[in-house]
Design a protein around this motif. Structure first.
Motif, PDB file in Angstrom:
ATOM      1  N   ARG A 178      28.348  39.779  43.847  1.00 11.00           N
ATOM      2  CA  ARG A 178      29.636  39.714  43.604  1.00 11.00           C
ATOM      3  C   ARG A 178      29.832  39.681  42.088  1.00 11.00           C
ATOM      4  O   ARG A 178      28.939  39.148  41.309  1.00 11.00           O
ATOM      5  N   VAL A 179      30.827  40.342  41.739  1.00  7.96           N
ATOM      6  CA  VAL A 179      30.839  40.734  40.058  1.00  7.96           C
ATOM      7  C   VAL A 179      32.223  40.128  39.713  1.00  7.96           C
ATOM      8  O   VAL A 179      33.179  40.753  39.617  1.00  7.96           O
ATOM      9  N   ASP A 180      32.110  39.025  39.161  1.00  3.16           N
ATOM     10  CA  ASP A 180      33.462  38.345  38.683  1.00  3.16           C
ATOM     11  C   ASP A 180      33.440  38.375  37.189  1.00  3.16           C
ATOM     12  O   ASP A 180      32.153  37.994  36.355  1.00  3.16           O
ATOM     13  N   PHE A 181      34.518  38.524  36.423  1.00  3.90           N
ATOM     14  CA  PHE A 181      34.410  38.706  34.914  1.00  3.90           C
ATOM     15  C   PHE A 181      35.724  38.169  34.689  1.00  3.90           C
ATOM     16  O   PHE A 181      36.880  38.296  35.163  1.00  3.90           O
ATOM     17  N   SER A 182      35.780  37.984  33.052  1.00  7.91           N
ATOM     18  CA  SER A 182      37.024  37.626  32.373  1.00  7.91           C
ATOM     19  C   SER A 182      38.272  38.720  32.411  1.00  7.91           C
ATOM     20  O   SER A 182      37.895  39.973  32.264  1.00  7.91           O
ATOM     21  N   ALA A 183      39.529  38.308  32.573  1.00  9.19           N
ATOM     22  CA  ALA A 183      40.532  39.349  32.688  1.00  9.19           C
ATOM     23  C   ALA A 183      40.667  40.156  31.249  1.00  9.19           C
ATOM     24  O   ALA A 183      41.021  41.139  31.459  1.00  9.19           O
ATOM     25  N   CYS A 184      40.249  39.468  30.200  1.00  3.07           N
ATOM     26  CA  CYS A 184      40.252  40.146  28.896  1.00  3.07           C
ATOM     27  C   CYS A 184      39.403  41.238  29.242  1.00  3.07           C
ATOM     28  O   CYS A 184      39.340  42.153  28.128  1.00  3.07           O
ATOM     29  N   GLU A 185      38.394  41.702  29.895  1.00  3.52           N
ATOM     30  CA  GLU A 185      37.626  42.873  29.880  1.00  3.52           C
ATOM     31  C   GLU A 185      38.364  44.113  30.691  1.00  3.52           C
ATOM     32  O   GLU A 185      37.808  45.270  30.742  1.00  3.52           O
ATOM     33  N   GLN A 229      41.085  46.763  31.137  1.00  2.00           N
ATOM     34  CA  GLN A 229      41.662  47.994  30.106  1.00  2.00           C
ATOM     35  C   GLN A 229      43.050  47.421  29.857  1.00  2.00           C
ATOM     36  O   GLN A 229      43.444  47.622  28.606  1.00  2.00           O
ATOM     37  N   ASP A 230      43.765  47.043  30.763  1.00  2.00           N
ATOM     38  CA  ASP A 230      45.365  46.655  30.322  1.00  2.00           C
ATOM     39  C   ASP A 230      45.462  45.587  29.585  1.00  2.00           C
ATOM     40  O   ASP A 230      46.433  45.124  28.982  1.00  2.00           O
ATOM     41  N   MET A 231      44.271  44.796  29.521  1.00  2.00           N
ATOM     42  CA  MET A 231      44.261  43.675  28.689  1.00  2.00           C
ATOM     43  C   MET A 231      43.246  43.788  27.535  1.00  2.00           C
ATOM     44  O   MET A 231      42.965  42.603  26.787  1.00  2.00           O
ATOM     45  N   GLY A 232      43.105  44.962  27.096  1.00  2.00           N
ATOM     46  CA  GLY A 232      42.367  45.115  25.686  1.00  2.00           C
ATOM     47  C   GLY A 232      41.027  45.443  25.966  1.00  2.00           C
ATOM     48  O   GLY A 232      40.252  45.704  25.043  1.00  2.00           O
ATOM     49  N   GLY A 233      40.336  45.288  27.081  1.00  2.00           N
ATOM     50  CA  GLY A 233      38.803  45.567  27.636  1.00  2.00           C
ATOM     51  C   GLY A 233      38.676  46.960  27.844  1.00  2.00           C
ATOM     52  O   GLY A 233      39.486  47.858  27.413  1.00  2.00           O
ATOM     53  N   SER A 234      37.661  47.187  28.358  1.00  2.00           N
ATOM     54  CA  SER A 234      37.312  48.711  28.966  1.00  2.00           C
ATOM     55  C   SER A 234      37.278  48.836  30.543  1.00  2.00           C
ATOM     56  O   SER A 234      37.187  49.997  30.899  1.00  2.00           O
ATOM     57  N   VAL A 235      37.241  48.018  31.287  1.00  2.00           N
ATOM     58  CA  VAL A 235      37.194  48.091  32.886  1.00  2.00           C
ATOM     59  C   VAL A 235      38.310  48.690  33.481  1.00  2.00           C
ATOM     60  O   VAL A 235      39.457  48.319  33.020  1.00  2.00           O
ATOM     61  N   PRO A 236      38.321  49.927  33.924  1.00  2.00           N
ATOM     62  CA  PRO A 236      39.474  50.533  34.623  1.00  2.00           C
ATOM     63  C   PRO A 236      40.139  49.670  35.522  1.00  2.00           C
ATOM     64  O   PRO A 236      39.536  49.017  36.603  1.00  2.00           O
ATOM     65  N   THR A 253      39.784  43.864  41.213  1.00  2.00           N
ATOM     66  CA  THR A 253      41.029  43.175  41.787  1.00  2.00           C
ATOM     67  C   THR A 253      41.291  41.677  40.954  1.00  2.00           C
ATOM     68  O   THR A 253      40.147  41.141  40.723  1.00  2.00           O
ATOM     69  N   GLU A 254      42.361  41.262  40.779  1.00  2.00           N
ATOM     70  CA  GLU A 254      42.405  39.777  40.228  1.00  2.00           C
ATOM     71  C   GLU A 254      42.146  38.812  41.314  1.00  2.00           C
ATOM     72  O   GLU A 254      42.645  38.918  42.435  1.00  2.00           O
ATOM     73  N   VAL A 255      41.268  38.049  40.806  1.00  2.00           N
ATOM     74  CA  VAL A 255      40.968  36.942  41.612  1.00  2.00           C
ATOM     75  C   VAL A 255      42.018  35.727  41.216  1.00  2.00           C
ATOM     76  O   VAL A 255      42.402  34.868  42.070  1.00  2.00           O
ATOM     77  N   THR A 256      42.027  35.441  39.863  1.00  2.00           N
ATOM     78  CA  THR A 256      42.809  34.104  39.291  1.00  2.00           C
ATOM     79  C   THR A 256      43.809  35.095  38.275  1.00  2.00           C
ATOM     80  O   THR A 256      43.224  36.040  37.830  1.00  2.00           O
ATOM     81  N   GLY A 257      44.319  34.206  37.698  1.00  2.00           N
ATOM     82  CA  GLY A 257      45.177  34.769  36.441  1.00  2.00           C
ATOM     83  C   GLY A 257      44.070  35.253  35.295  1.00  2.00           C
ATOM     84  O   GLY A 257      44.065  36.098  34.561  1.00  2.00           O
ATOM     85  N   ASN A 258      42.850  34.435  35.164  1.00  2.00           N
ATOM     86  CA  ASN A 258      41.818  34.404  34.208  1.00  2.00           C
ATOM     87  C   ASN A 258      40.510  35.375  34.713  1.00  2.00           C
ATOM     88  O   ASN A 258      39.870  35.696  33.773  1.00  2.00           O
ATOM     89  N   THR A 259      40.361  35.773  36.027  1.00  2.00           N
ATOM     90  CA  THR A 259      39.534  36.262  36.502  1.00  2.00           C
ATOM     91  C   THR A 259      39.614  37.475  37.504  1.00  2.00           C
ATOM     92  O   THR A 259      40.513  37.305  37.974  1.00  2.00           O
ATOM     93  N   TRP A 260      38.755  38.450  37.175  1.00  2.00           N
ATOM     94  CA  TRP A 260      38.861  39.620  38.007  1.00  2.00           C
ATOM     95  C   TRP A 260      37.539  39.700  38.723  1.00  2.00           C
ATOM     96  O   TRP A 260      36.397  39.253  38.155  1.00  2.00           O
TER      97      TRP A 260
END
Length: 107
Positions: free
Chosen positions: A20-27, A29-36, A41-48
């Motif tokens: 399973r690959v969870d990561f910060s929302a800041c990664e 694309q729409d939040m300034g990161g690069s992951v398309p 999918t959003e897990v929580t407000g801060n985790t995708w």
């Protein structure tokens, strides 16, 4: 490894079909990161989470090819932190390879 083309990951892909690959929302694309956005999918407000990594069998939506054959990350330059941190030959790599019946990676 000096070049991506030399990477053993290009004939493996086991980690992309093992965890399973969870990561910060800041990664994202729409939040300034690069992951398309379409690949997570959003897990929580801060985790995708990368699509496909919470299903059985696990298979990241960015994985192309077949595990143990010719495989690659379709978003290699834009992959999230957890994917960048998993090094070829590391314990996590070796466990993923074992899950798929692949021989240990000797670097």
């Amino acid at each position: 490894m000096s070049q991506l083309s030399d990477s053993p990951c290009l004939s493996c892909g086991a980690c992309c079909a093992a965890y399973r690959v969870d990561f910060s929302a800041c990664e994202m694309q729409d939040m300034g990161g690069s992951v398309p956005m379409g690949l997570a999918t959003e897990v929580t407000g801060n985790t995708w989470r990368m699509r496909g990594t919470d299903h059985l069998p696990v298979r990241c939506g960015a994985l192309t090819g077949n595990v143990g054959e010719r495989a690659a990350c379709g978003i290699y330059e834009w992959r999230p932190g957890p994917c960048r941190e998993l090094e070829p030959g590391s314990d996590g790599c070796q466990r993923a390879r074992q899950r798929h019946g692949l021989a240990p990676l000797m670097l």
